[in-house]
Design an enzyme around this catalytic site. Structure first.
Site, short mmCIF file in Angstrom:
data_model
loop_
_atom_site.label_atom_id
_atom_site.label_comp_id
_atom_site.label_asym_id
_atom_site.label_seq_id
_atom_site.Cartn_x
_atom_site.Cartn_y
_atom_site.Cartn_z
N CYS A 75 18.26 -31.31 62.03
CA CYS A 75 19.58 -30.71 61.79
C CYS A 75 20.55 -30.97 62.94
O CYS A 75 21.67 -30.50 62.91
CB CYS A 75 19.46 -29.22 61.49
SG CYS A 75 19.08 -28.20 62.93
N CYS A 84 13.16 -28.29 78.60
CA CYS A 84 13.74 -27.01 79.01
C CYS A 84 14.59 -26.52 77.83
O CYS A 84 15.62 -27.09 77.53
CB CYS A 84 14.59 -27.25 80.25
SG CYS A 84 15.38 -25.78 80.91
N CYS A 114 17.26 -30.99 67.74
CA CYS A 114 16.39 -31.02 66.57
C CYS A 114 16.65 -32.32 65.81
O CYS A 114 17.80 -32.64 65.50
CB CYS A 114 16.69 -29.82 65.68
SG CYS A 114 15.84 -29.87 64.08
N CYS A 126 12.66 -24.68 64.92
CA CYS A 126 14.10 -24.73 65.13
C CYS A 126 14.72 -23.46 64.55
O CYS A 126 14.47 -23.12 63.39
CB CYS A 126 14.68 -25.96 64.44
SG CYS A 126 16.48 -26.03 64.44
N CYS A 137 17.16 -24.66 61.43
CA CYS A 137 16.69 -25.21 60.15
C CYS A 137 15.22 -24.93 59.86
O CYS A 137 14.75 -25.19 58.76
CB CYS A 137 16.95 -26.72 60.07
SG CYS A 137 15.77 -27.72 60.99
ZN LIG Z 1 16.78 -27.93 63.17
#
Ligand SMILES: [Zn+2]
Length: 134
Positions: A102, A123, A99, A51, A54
């Site tokens: 976060c 995607c 995510c 991510c 985060c």
């Molecule tokens: Zn994250």
């Protein structure tokens, strides 16, 4: 490269100062980068995609495939790292992916397109993820 839980921003203003304007728009405002413009569209490098906000590990390069859609595509996520949310914007019923840690926007997930045996396409915006080469 992953943020500790106590380092995670609590407000959008805190995210805004951590991210570039493009990252903020996509990750925190559910924006979409233009197709074929992202840095990972054709990437074949082996590694793990984290991510961008985060640092949580989200996708393995083993699940990345060529979808010809203009965005990085993965037929699976690392278990428990990506959450799915119904998205009825733009007059379509789609499934947004975020995510799980976060809550930042990653892209959308589609099923039944027949690209791979798993029949699933995550995607993902390149700007939402960061590759850590193996
Ligand atoms: Zn994250």
């Amino acid at each position: 490269m992953s943020l500790d839980d106590n380092e995670l921003p609590q407000t959008e203003d805190e995210w805004r100062v951590r991210l570039t304007p493009e990252e903020f728009h996509v990750l925190r405002e559910a924006g979409t980068e233009r197709p074929w413009t992202g840095e990972y569209v054709d990437t074949k490098t082996q590694g793990v995609y984290h991510c961008r906000a985060c640092g949580l590990e989200l996708f393995s390069s083993d699940t990345k495939f060529d979808s010809n859609c203009g965005w990085p595509s993965f037929d699976d996520a690392i278990p428990g790292r990506v959450k799915e949310i119904e998205d009825r914007s733009l007059g379509m019923a789609r499934t947004e992916i975020r995510c799980a840690r976060c809550n930042s926007h990653l892209g959308h997930v589609f099923h039944g397109e027949g690209f791979t045996p798993k029949d699933t396409r995550h995607c993902v915006n390149s700007v939402s993820i960061k590759l850590e080469p193996r």
